[in-house]
Write an enzyme that holds these catalytic residues in place. Structure first.
Site, PDB file in Angstrom:
ATOM      1  N   LYS A  75      13.779  -2.285  -3.023  1.00  0.00           N
ATOM      2  CA  LYS A  75      14.350  -1.489  -1.942  1.00  0.00           C
ATOM      3  C   LYS A  75      14.940  -2.433  -0.895  1.00  0.00           C
ATOM      4  O   LYS A  75      14.297  -3.408  -0.507  1.00  0.00           O
ATOM      5  CB  LYS A  75      13.250  -0.598  -1.342  1.00  0.00           C
ATOM      6  CG  LYS A  75      13.802   0.547  -0.531  1.00  0.00           C
ATOM      7  CD  LYS A  75      12.797   1.667  -0.340  1.00  0.00           C
ATOM      8  CE  LYS A  75      13.356   2.670   0.637  1.00  0.00           C
ATOM      9  NZ  LYS A  75      12.563   3.895   0.720  1.00  0.00           N
TER      10      LYS A  75
ATOM     11  N   GLU B 246       4.885  19.109  -1.213  1.00  0.00           N
ATOM     12  CA  GLU B 246       4.416  19.951  -0.124  1.00  0.00           C
ATOM     13  C   GLU B 246       3.518  21.073  -0.640  1.00  0.00           C
ATOM     14  O   GLU B 246       2.580  21.497   0.042  1.00  0.00           O
ATOM     15  CB  GLU B 246       5.622  20.538   0.626  1.00  0.00           C
ATOM     16  CG  GLU B 246       6.433  19.509   1.409  1.00  0.00           C
ATOM     17  CD  GLU B 246       7.330  18.596   0.565  1.00  0.00           C
ATOM     18  OE1 GLU B 246       7.502  18.859  -0.642  1.00  0.00           O
ATOM     19  OE2 GLU B 246       7.856  17.614   1.122  1.00  0.00           O
TER      20      GLU B 246
ATOM     21  N   ARG C 280       9.070  24.335   0.754  1.00  0.00           N
ATOM     22  CA  ARG C 280       8.540  24.094  -0.590  1.00  0.00           C
ATOM     23  C   ARG C 280       7.114  24.634  -0.762  1.00  0.00           C
ATOM     24  O   ARG C 280       6.604  24.643  -1.875  1.00  0.00           O
ATOM     25  CB  ARG C 280       8.501  22.586  -0.866  1.00  0.00           C
ATOM     26  CG  ARG C 280       9.820  21.964  -1.170  1.00  0.00           C
ATOM     27  CD  ARG C 280      10.156  22.162  -2.636  1.00  0.00           C
ATOM     28  NE  ARG C 280      11.510  21.762  -2.922  1.00  0.00           N
ATOM     29  CZ  ARG C 280      11.874  20.540  -3.322  1.00  0.00           C
ATOM     30  NH1 ARG C 280      10.963  19.616  -3.490  1.00  0.00           N
ATOM     31  NH2 ARG C 280      13.119  20.270  -3.570  1.00  0.00           N
TER      32      ARG C 280
HETATM   33  N1  HTL Z   1      10.089  16.112   0.983  1.00  0.00           N
HETATM   34  C1  HTL Z   1      11.092  16.596   0.210  1.00  0.00           C
HETATM   35  C2  HTL Z   1      10.860  17.810  -0.632  1.00  0.00           C
HETATM   36  N2  HTL Z   1      12.277  16.019   0.182  1.00  0.00           N
HETATM   37  C3  HTL Z   1      12.511  14.924   0.937  1.00  0.00           C
HETATM   38  N3  HTL Z   1      13.736  14.401   0.884  1.00  0.00           N
HETATM   39  C4  HTL Z   1      11.503  14.372   1.740  1.00  0.00           C
HETATM   40  C5  HTL Z   1      10.304  15.015   1.733  1.00  0.00           C
HETATM   41  C6  HTL Z   1      11.730  13.189   2.663  1.00  0.00           C
HETATM   42  N4  HTL Z   1      12.223  11.995   1.966  1.00  0.00           N
HETATM   43  C7  HTL Z   1      13.535  11.549   2.009  1.00  0.00           C
HETATM   44  S1  HTL Z   1      13.716  10.144   1.082  1.00  0.00           S
HETATM   45  C8  HTL Z   1      12.069  10.114   0.663  1.00  0.00           C
HETATM   46  C9  HTL Z   1      11.388  11.180   1.243  1.00  0.00           C
HETATM   47  C10 HTL Z   1       9.944  11.399   1.116  1.00  0.00           C
HETATM   48  C11 HTL Z   1      11.517   9.016  -0.209  1.00  0.00           C
HETATM   49  C12 HTL Z   1      12.071   9.068  -1.573  1.00  0.00           C
HETATM   50  O1  HTL Z   1      11.546   8.015  -2.333  1.00  0.00           O
HETATM   51  P1  HTL Z   1      12.293   7.547  -3.647  1.00  0.00           P
HETATM   52  O2  HTL Z   1      13.606   6.792  -3.118  1.00  0.00           O
HETATM   53  O3  HTL Z   1      11.416   6.599  -4.349  1.00  0.00           O
HETATM   54  O4  HTL Z   1      12.730   8.728  -4.396  1.00  0.00           O
HETATM   55  P2  HTL Z   1      13.682   5.433  -2.245  1.00  0.00           P
HETATM   56  O5  HTL Z   1      13.703   5.847  -0.806  1.00  0.00           O
HETATM   57  O6  HTL Z   1      14.979   4.797  -2.610  1.00  0.00           O
HETATM   58  O7  HTL Z   1      12.537   4.568  -2.613  1.00  0.00           O
HETATM   59  C13 HTL Z   1      14.643  12.107   2.723  1.00  0.00           C
HETATM   60  O8  HTL Z   1      14.554  13.107   3.380  1.00  0.00           O
HETATM   61  C14 HTL Z   1      15.972  11.434   2.668  1.00  0.00           C
END
Ligand code: HTL
Ligand code: MG
Length: 617
Positions: free
Chosen positions: A277, A360, A388
């Site tokens: 990352k 969630e 959700r």
């Molecule tokens: N809950 C839900 C259903 N959707 C989102 N988008 C979130 C919370 C908040 N959220 C993000 S980005 C993210 C979260 C928890 C982390 C995603 O991790 P991943 O990708 O490993 O998929 P990475 O960041 O590149 O490591 C946003 O709201 C943008």
């Protein structure tokens, strides 16, 4: 610049391997440059650059569909698909979205912002393709964080049963916004360091084994047996999908080579890539949590900025203090430790803290279980993500009146994240559920009082607050809250504005210097303060309600219903957000357009025959 020559993914087909590497570097610089201006999902997008270049080199978008889970890793995709000239407008009013959006560009396969939807959506596309007798590729790109969501895991179960041709790229950087949680992540980590895996990689890229008969023949029987065991140990084996990996997600030639092979395969395949990352930008690699989604910064001298004292911080401080007083208090977050102000709490009370990952639904029902067995669970959750957990709130929490407190953050229009992240439905979807109470504090002090009281009262109670800053209050202050009572902030002789949370400041502004207009902090949305409402109606006051929430089904609707139930009439205007989705943009401007700001309140008052001399536009 190579990027100058790239106006669509087709242009990548003619680039040499060296040019593709150069292009990746240029994409990184552009992502850093623009994110420094606008803020945005920097570290996530930097980590996916080589993957996106490889996907667009090998696949044929928009014919082939490439779906990005959450959509926040896709900045390089935006730059490669005809949007480099508008990329500087990302997340800005009138500019392009920070996520992928079907209506924005033909290369964006899904409109997204919430996590874990890509696999089910990709499956649907694969089924549509097969049913309609068409032929194209479907590729879902999903982060390890998004992969923790129930939707992704449940979709995988269907995908393994269906056996449709599709590729799922698991982009594993061991991070969600904070460190990723759960058993699968731990497994992948162990898997990568497993000696067998490392050995098989050395033998000749185990990724291609079983695909290429030539390579397969190179492996002797003992190694074959080891590999079989390895695969049986792999969870994807049980799900009925082919697993390939782990592959270095920053090794562009290897990614391209692997994708070219996988593209031809039938059935569902997971390609597990390992990325860093923040890749390529020192500070973001070192602290991917802060640089996940920073506000603007100086790209030459990137520094963290303090975002001021937020509602989230006020909640975090209050809940940490309350945990010292109440040993049964337990805080749950679905993957939003930083955003929900819980860093300090999680360090102070690690044994009474749970991050469920991005699920969630699981977070809500786990809270139900805790509440049924004597704990006092507090679910810290964003309004938009609580959507959700709707059935879980009704089915697992509300029916039996289980004592769960919801700390509902980011309520109202949120600004640059746009329609997917606006928290504008929670009142409507919560207030129809029996046993659920909803309150909205006006400041940090009231939040503290309400939290404390809610813990005493038990029962499902939602406390709603905005993405905003708030004045800090000293430790140990716990005002007594007159539960379910509104508060008159300013007396009026003819009319009252009923507002709460963020719209209170608009109400006070609209009523300033006007003795005719009073302001009520309508801090209890359910139950309403019917006594006060009855008095206002009986005494003939004109009423304006105003909320940063959908007008339909919101607080104003509740007021109208209550008057109707009491068989009372009032000269009344309901101001709320109209029946449309608000994209990313500046909050004050959107509030003005929606008609919930101070000027809009004055216009409504004028329509009721009050405050005419003050009306501005
Ligand atoms: N809950 C839900 C259903 N959707 C989102 N988008 C979130 C919370 C908040 N959220 C993000 S980005 C993210 C979260 C928890 C982390 C995603 O991790 P991943 O990708 O490993 O998929 P990475 O960041 O590149 O490591 C946003 O709201 C943008
Ligand atoms: Mg991740």
């Amino acid at each position: 610049m190579i990027l100058d020559k790239v106006n669509s993914p087709q242009d990548l087909k003619f680039l040499s391997p060296e040019e593709l590497l150069e292009l990746s570097a240029e994409l990184r610089s552009e992502i850093v440059r623009v994110t420094a201006q606008n803020g945005g999902h920097l570290a996530s997008s930097l980590g996916a650059v080589e993957l996106i270049v490889a996907l667009h080199k090998v696949y044929d978008s928009p014919r082939d569909r490439i779906l990005f889970d959450v959509g926040h890793q896709a900045y390089a995709h935006k730059l490669l698909t005809g949007r480099k000239d508008v990329f500087h407008t990302i997340r800005q009013e009138g500019g392009i979205s920070g996520f992928t959006k079907v209506s924005e560009n033909q290369h964006d396969a899904i409109t997204v912002g919430h996590a874990s939807t890509s696999l089910a959506n990709a499956l649907g596309m694969a089924i549509a393709r097969d049913t309609l007798g068409e032929d194209y590729g479907v590729v879902a790109v999903i982060g390890d964080g998004a992969f923790t969501g129930g939707m992704a895991l449940a979709a995988l179960n269907v995908i393994g049963g269906q056996k449709r041709k599709m590729l799922m790229v698991l982009n594993d950087n061991e991070m969600s916004i904070s460190e990723n949680v759960g058993a699968l992540g731990r497994y992948f980590k162990e898997y990568q360091t497993n000696k067998w895996v490392q050995d098989t990689q050395k033998w000749g890229k185990n990724v291609l084994e079983g695909i290429s008969p030539r390579l397969f023949n190179l492996v002797d029987r003992a190694k074959e047996a080891a590999k079989l065991m390895l695969h049986q140990e792999n969870p994807f084996y049980a799900w009925g999908v082919r697993y390939v990996g782990p592959v270095d997600g920053h090794n562009l030639p290897e990614l391209i080579h692997t994708l070219e092979r996988l593209k031809e395969l039938d059935g569902p395949t997971v390609l597990h890539i390992v990325t860093k990352k923040g890749k390529g930008y020192g500070v973001a690699e070192e602290d991917p949590i802060y640089w996940h989604g920073p506000p603007g910064f100086n790209p030459e001298k990137p520094e963290k900025v303090s975002k001021g004292y937020s509602w989230s911080a006020a909640f975090g401080d209050a809940i940490t203090e309350l945990a010292a007083q109440e040993p049964r208090l337990f805080v749950i977050t679905p993957a939003m430790r930083e955003g929900s102000g819980l860093v300090k709490y999680s360090q102070t009370y690690p044994e009474r803290y749970l991050d469920t990952g991005i699920c969630e639904d699981v977070a809500a029902t786990t809270a139900a279980g805790m509440g049924l067995r004597g704990l006092k669970p507090v679910l810290a959750i964003y309004s938009t993500f609580m959507q959700r957990a709707y059935d879980q709130i009704i089915h697992d929490i509300a029916i039996e009146n289980v004592p769960v407190i919801f700390a509902v953050d980011r309520a109202g229009i949120v600004g640059s994240d746009g329609a997917t992240h606006n928290g504008v439905f929670d009142i409507a979807y919560l207030r129809t559920v029996p046993n659920v109470q909803i309150a909205a504090p006006k400041d940090a002090l009231e939040l503290r009082g309400m939290l404390k009281k809610a813990l005493e009262l038990g029962g499902p109670i939602a406390l709603r607050y905005a993405r905003d800053s708030v004045e800090k209050v000293p430790e140990g202050t716990w005002p007594e809250i007159d539960w379910a009572k509104w508060e008159v902030l300013k007396e009026g002789s003819i009319a009252y504005i009923l507002a709460f949370g963020k719209t209170l400041k608009y109400a006070l502004e609209a009523a300033r210097d006007n003795p005719q207009v009073g302001v009520i902090n309508a801090r209890f949305i359910k139950p309403l303060d019917k006594e006060m409402l009855e008095k206002l109606a009986l005494e003939g006051y004109k009423i304006v309600t105003v909320e940063d929430h959908q007008e339909m089904g919101g607080f104003g609707s509740a007021v109208l219903e209550a008057l109707n139930q009491m068989n009372l009439k009032a000269d009344l205007r309901v101001l709320g957000l109209p029946d449309v989705f608000y994209d990313h943009g500046a909050i004050p401007r959107m509030h003005a357009e929606a008609g919930i700001d101070a000027a809009a309140i004055q216009r409504a008052l004028a329509e009721l025959g009050v405050g005419f001399s003050l009306v501005r536009d």
